[in-house]
Design a protein around this motif. Structure first.
Motif, mmCIF file in Angstrom:
data_model
loop_
_atom_site.group_PDB
_atom_site.id
_atom_site.type_symbol
_atom_site.label_atom_id
_atom_site.label_comp_id
_atom_site.label_asym_id
_atom_site.label_seq_id
_atom_site.Cartn_x
_atom_site.Cartn_y
_atom_site.Cartn_z
ATOM 1 N N MET A 1 49.517 -4.307 5.347
ATOM 2 C CA MET A 1 50.198 -3.100 5.798
ATOM 3 C C MET A 1 50.463 -3.293 7.343
ATOM 4 O O MET A 1 49.784 -4.081 7.897
ATOM 5 C CB MET A 1 49.148 -1.981 5.762
ATOM 6 C CG MET A 1 48.991 -1.545 4.143
ATOM 7 S SD MET A 1 47.935 0.018 4.109
ATOM 8 C CE MET A 1 48.720 1.444 5.023
ATOM 9 N N ASN A 2 51.488 -2.704 7.807
ATOM 10 C CA ASN A 2 51.860 -2.757 9.188
ATOM 11 C C ASN A 2 51.587 -1.404 9.716
ATOM 12 O O ASN A 2 52.395 -0.308 9.303
ATOM 13 C CB ASN A 2 53.508 -3.123 9.408
ATOM 14 C CG ASN A 2 53.715 -4.364 8.589
ATOM 15 O OD1 ASN A 2 52.912 -5.440 8.561
ATOM 16 N ND2 ASN A 2 55.058 -4.522 8.223
ATOM 17 N N LEU B 1 39.250 -2.197 13.268
ATOM 18 C CA LEU B 1 38.996 -1.687 12.080
ATOM 19 C C LEU B 1 40.289 -2.132 11.017
ATOM 20 O O LEU B 1 40.158 -2.680 9.984
ATOM 21 C CB LEU B 1 38.626 -0.524 11.861
ATOM 22 C CG LEU B 1 38.084 -0.043 10.301
ATOM 23 C CD1 LEU B 1 36.669 -1.072 9.962
ATOM 24 C CD2 LEU B 1 37.779 1.507 10.321
ATOM 25 N N ALA B 2 41.553 -1.792 11.606
ATOM 26 C CA ALA B 2 42.588 -2.041 10.536
ATOM 27 C C ALA B 2 42.940 -3.725 10.516
ATOM 28 O O ALA B 2 43.240 -4.304 9.637
ATOM 29 C CB ALA B 2 43.756 -1.614 11.494
ATOM 30 N N GLY B 3 42.324 -4.413 11.659
ATOM 31 C CA GLY B 3 42.537 -5.844 11.668
ATOM 32 C C GLY B 3 41.552 -6.438 10.707
ATOM 33 O O GLY B 3 41.646 -7.330 10.048
ATOM 34 N N ALA B 4 40.588 -5.947 10.693
ATOM 35 C CA ALA B 4 39.420 -6.410 9.294
ATOM 36 C C ALA B 4 39.769 -5.955 8.014
ATOM 37 O O ALA B 4 39.385 -6.665 7.236
ATOM 38 C CB ALA B 4 38.022 -5.605 9.691
ATOM 39 N N GLY C 1 42.677 -6.868 7.347
ATOM 40 C CA GLY C 1 43.868 -7.905 7.151
ATOM 41 C C GLY C 1 45.109 -7.318 7.630
ATOM 42 O O GLY C 1 46.157 -7.807 7.265
ATOM 43 N N TRP C 2 45.384 -5.927 8.138
ATOM 44 C CA TRP C 2 46.282 -5.392 8.424
ATOM 45 C C TRP C 2 47.225 -6.036 9.469
ATOM 46 O O TRP C 2 46.285 -6.471 10.521
ATOM 47 C CB TRP C 2 46.181 -3.723 8.705
ATOM 48 C CG TRP C 2 45.957 -3.388 7.313
ATOM 49 C CD1 TRP C 2 45.781 -3.858 6.030
ATOM 50 C CD2 TRP C 2 45.409 -1.814 7.200
ATOM 51 N NE1 TRP C 2 45.473 -2.986 5.170
ATOM 52 C CE2 TRP C 2 44.874 -1.748 5.705
ATOM 53 C CE3 TRP C 2 45.087 -1.098 8.138
ATOM 54 C CZ2 TRP C 2 44.449 -0.416 5.222
ATOM 55 C CZ3 TRP C 2 44.758 0.286 7.661
ATOM 56 C CH2 TRP C 2 44.330 0.605 6.367
ATOM 57 N N ASN C 3 48.386 -5.612 9.724
ATOM 58 C CA ASN C 3 49.233 -6.169 10.995
ATOM 59 C C ASN C 3 49.346 -4.829 11.853
ATOM 60 O O ASN C 3 49.765 -3.703 11.293
ATOM 61 C CB ASN C 3 50.706 -6.480 10.906
ATOM 62 C CG ASN C 3 50.506 -7.832 10.022
ATOM 63 O OD1 ASN C 3 50.034 -8.648 9.884
ATOM 64 N ND2 ASN C 3 51.423 -7.837 8.985
ATOM 65 N N VAL C 4 49.001 -4.810 13.377
ATOM 66 C CA VAL C 4 48.697 -3.614 14.132
ATOM 67 C C VAL C 4 49.750 -4.019 15.329
ATOM 68 O O VAL C 4 49.516 -5.053 16.230
ATOM 69 C CB VAL C 4 47.339 -3.589 14.380
ATOM 70 C CG1 VAL C 4 46.878 -2.381 15.285
ATOM 71 C CG2 VAL C 4 46.373 -3.607 13.122
ATOM 72 N N GLY C 5 50.292 -2.760 15.359
ATOM 73 C CA GLY C 5 51.088 -2.770 16.946
ATOM 74 C C GLY C 5 50.159 -1.799 17.814
ATOM 75 O O GLY C 5 49.880 -0.712 17.373
ATOM 76 N N VAL C 6 49.945 -2.462 18.843
ATOM 77 C CA VAL C 6 48.903 -1.833 19.819
ATOM 78 C C VAL C 6 49.752 -1.453 21.051
ATOM 79 O O VAL C 6 50.093 -2.075 21.896
ATOM 80 C CB VAL C 6 48.006 -2.882 20.429
ATOM 81 C CG1 VAL C 6 46.867 -2.329 21.336
ATOM 82 C CG2 VAL C 6 47.112 -3.774 19.304
ATOM 83 N N ALA D 1 39.134 -10.255 14.341
ATOM 84 C CA ALA D 1 38.596 -9.378 13.105
ATOM 85 C C ALA D 1 39.194 -9.792 11.654
ATOM 86 O O ALA D 1 38.841 -9.144 10.989
ATOM 87 C CB ALA D 1 38.879 -7.737 13.280
ATOM 88 N N GLY D 2 40.433 -10.431 11.983
ATOM 89 C CA GLY D 2 40.981 -10.914 10.609
ATOM 90 C C GLY D 2 42.431 -10.270 10.597
ATOM 91 O O GLY D 2 43.283 -10.675 9.600
ATOM 92 N N GLY D 3 42.939 -9.586 11.377
ATOM 93 C CA GLY D 3 44.446 -9.242 11.264
ATOM 94 C C GLY D 3 45.428 -9.912 12.439
ATOM 95 O O GLY D 3 44.996 -10.950 13.082
ATOM 96 N N GLN D 4 46.568 -9.366 12.439
ATOM 97 C CA GLN D 4 47.535 -9.836 13.411
ATOM 98 C C GLN D 4 47.930 -8.518 14.307
ATOM 99 O O GLN D 4 47.922 -7.456 13.727
ATOM 100 C CB GLN D 4 48.856 -10.414 12.722
ATOM 101 C CG GLN D 4 48.577 -11.858 12.026
ATOM 102 C CD GLN D 4 48.110 -12.709 12.790
ATOM 103 O OE1 GLN D 4 48.486 -12.885 14.222
ATOM 104 N NE2 GLN D 4 46.955 -13.342 12.351
ATOM 105 N N ALA D 5 48.449 -8.796 15.466
ATOM 106 C CA ALA D 5 48.681 -7.721 16.529
ATOM 107 C C ALA D 5 49.531 -8.215 17.688
ATOM 108 O O ALA D 5 49.359 -9.579 18.115
ATOM 109 C CB ALA D 5 47.290 -7.050 16.878
#
Length: 250
Positions: free
Chosen positions: A1-2, A19-22, A24-29, A48-52
């Motif tokens: 999820m993005n 938590l979203a990274g944990a 495995g989600w992609n995060v716009g910070v 945590a395991g995601g991309q950002a």
């Protein structure tokens, strides 16, 4: 999820991003001013395991919000979730003492900014097919506050009023977007251990009021993030138009 999170460089936004990274989600910070804090959040999401990615934008400015969504889509593709979290408060005082400049700044960020971000999400989320609506895979989560129902007298009735507007937005927008398969909910934090208490000039407020809750303590940003991420997730596929209190019973 993005997932795009406004005001994600600190506090509840940062905890939600991690938590979203944990998951495995992609995060716009998104951040307004503190690029160093935003990059630290990006690193934490990746650990945590995601991309950002970090994206600067003042949510009270329409052009900034459009550029924010553009940058997120350019980097990760279509967005499945938006957390409208960015907000400000100001020094505690009764309404009679508040200058119009303060009121305008607080309302521009907390109400106008939230509505612009929610509007842009509503415009960009594609309409779902009847089969896709069963999973309701796209979601908006708005950050309200217990102040919306408590009023915050002699402290910040302006901030409380802003959050009352967020409660209404969650109800109305959920009804508008439900037929398109988009869920809209709000989370209403109570006394949470973030920097906002120092920003209102009362750093002792956290323990003083937190200890008076039925659970006898203030909450953590991570506890609020759990509610937000659940609402974003498929596990909340039949939840829309509601507001979850994370207040320790206050």
């Amino acid at each position: 999820m993005n997932i795009l999170i406004t005001g994600a460089s600190r506090g509840i936004g940062r905890a939600t991003a991690i938590l979203a990274g944990a998951r495995g989600w992609n995060v716009g910070v998104n951040y307004a001013n503190d690029a160093t804090a935003a990059e630290a959040t990006v690193q934490a999401v990746q650990q945590a395991g995601g991309q950002a990615i970090a994206i600067q934008a003042d949510v009270s400015q329409e052009a900034d919000v459009l550029a924010l969504f553009d940058a997120m889509e350019k980097h990760f593709g279509s967005i499945q979730g938006v957390v409208v979290n960015a907000g400000i408060n100001a020094t505690s005082m009764p309404l009679a003492e508040m200058a119009v400049e303060r009121l305008r700044k607080v309302f521009d960020t907390n109400v106008l900014g939230a509505y612009i971000c929610a509007r842009e999400a509503a415009r960009r989320f594609p309409a779902s097919s009847s089969s896709e609506r069963k999973s309701s895979s796209t979601s908006i989560v708005l950050l309200s506050s217990a102040a919306a129902r408590l009023g915050s007298p002699n402290e910040c009735v302006d901030y409380a009023g802003c959050k009352g507007a967020i409660d209404t937005l969650a109800i109305g927008l959920a009804k508008e977007l439900g037929p398109k398969g988009v869920r809209v909910n709000a989370v209403r934090p109570g006394i949470i251990n973030t920097e906002i208490h120092a920003s209102v000039g009362d750093p002792e407020r956290l323990e003083r009021i937190g200890n008076q809750t039925p659970l006898g303590r203030p909450g953590s940003a991570e506890e609020v993030a759990e509610a937000i991420v659940w609402l974003l997730s498929p596990q909340a596929s039949y939840v829309t138009g509601t507001n979850i209190d994370v207040t320790g019973g206050r």
